[in-house]
Design an enzyme around this catalytic site. Structure first.
Site, PDB file in Angstrom:
ATOM      1  N   HIS A  49       0.844  -1.215   0.000  1.00  0.00           N
ATOM      2  CA  HIS A  49       0.000   0.000   0.000  1.00  0.00           C
ATOM      3  C   HIS A  49       0.868   1.251   0.000  1.00  0.00           C
ATOM      4  CE1 HIS A  49      -3.240   2.763   1.410  1.00  0.00           C
ATOM      5  NE2 HIS A  49      -4.011   1.895   0.807  1.00  0.00           N
ATOM      6  N   PHE A  50       1.505   1.629  -0.922  1.00  0.00           N
ATOM      7  CA  PHE A  50       1.671   1.076  -2.253  1.00  0.00           C
ATOM      8  C   PHE A  50       3.154   0.933  -2.494  1.00  0.00           C
ATOM      9  CE2 PHE A  50      -2.302   3.451  -2.200  1.00  0.00           C
ATOM     10  CZ  PHE A  50      -3.195   2.503  -2.662  1.00  0.00           C
TER      11      PHE A  50
END
Length: 150
Positions: A49-50
């Site tokens: 994420h991410f």
């Protein structure tokens, strides 16, 4: 009242990777709390994420507010202890959640939660998380206390 990580772990059942409070700067039992979460690149959620732009998930910021709320809500109540295996403290409602800025590795979240209503079954709070004095997230929280059956 202040708490270090040992005091927090004595009061919350959460452990790595779900313990999201590192220190309590100020706590007024039954009323309010100011707590810290140091956000490190080593957090397990950043791998997904991410990968090319790590951002702390908003739901985890909300969870940190709920954990902070659990710390001060029952500090003066010997009959309710969130770490007790016979008591469950659930986040059951989130209203008006707003995310104002991303929370990134290296940030320090200052979590401020104020009780609006605390009872034996339902508690309501107003919370916000700040980074460098800027609001990163805010929400109204509702938590429920349940006695677990064996």
């Amino acid at each position: 009242m202040e708490l270090d990580i040992k005091g927090i772990m004595d009061r919350l059942p959460h452990r790595y990777p779900m313990l999201l409070i590192d220190r309590v700067l100020d706590m007024v039992p039954g009323k309010s709390i100011v707590a810290l979460k140091n956000v490190s690149m080593n957090e397990p959620f950043f791998t997904g994420h991410f990968p090319h732009h790590p951002v702390m998930p908003g739901v985890l910021i909300i969870e940190a507010m709920a954990q902070a709320a659990a710390l001060f809500s029952f500090e003066d109540d010997s009959e309710v202890n969130p770490v007790d295996h016979k008591i469950a403290y659930y986040l059951v409602g989130v209203d008006g959640a707003r995310f104002r800025r991303p929370v990134l590795p290296g940030d320090q979240l200052r979590i401020e939660v104020v009780a609006e209503r605390i009872s034996r079954s339902i508690c309501k709070y107003s919370g916000k998380a700040l980074v460098d004095g800027q609001v990163a997230a805010e929400a109204k929280l509702m938590c429920a206390i349940r006695v677990l059956e064996d």
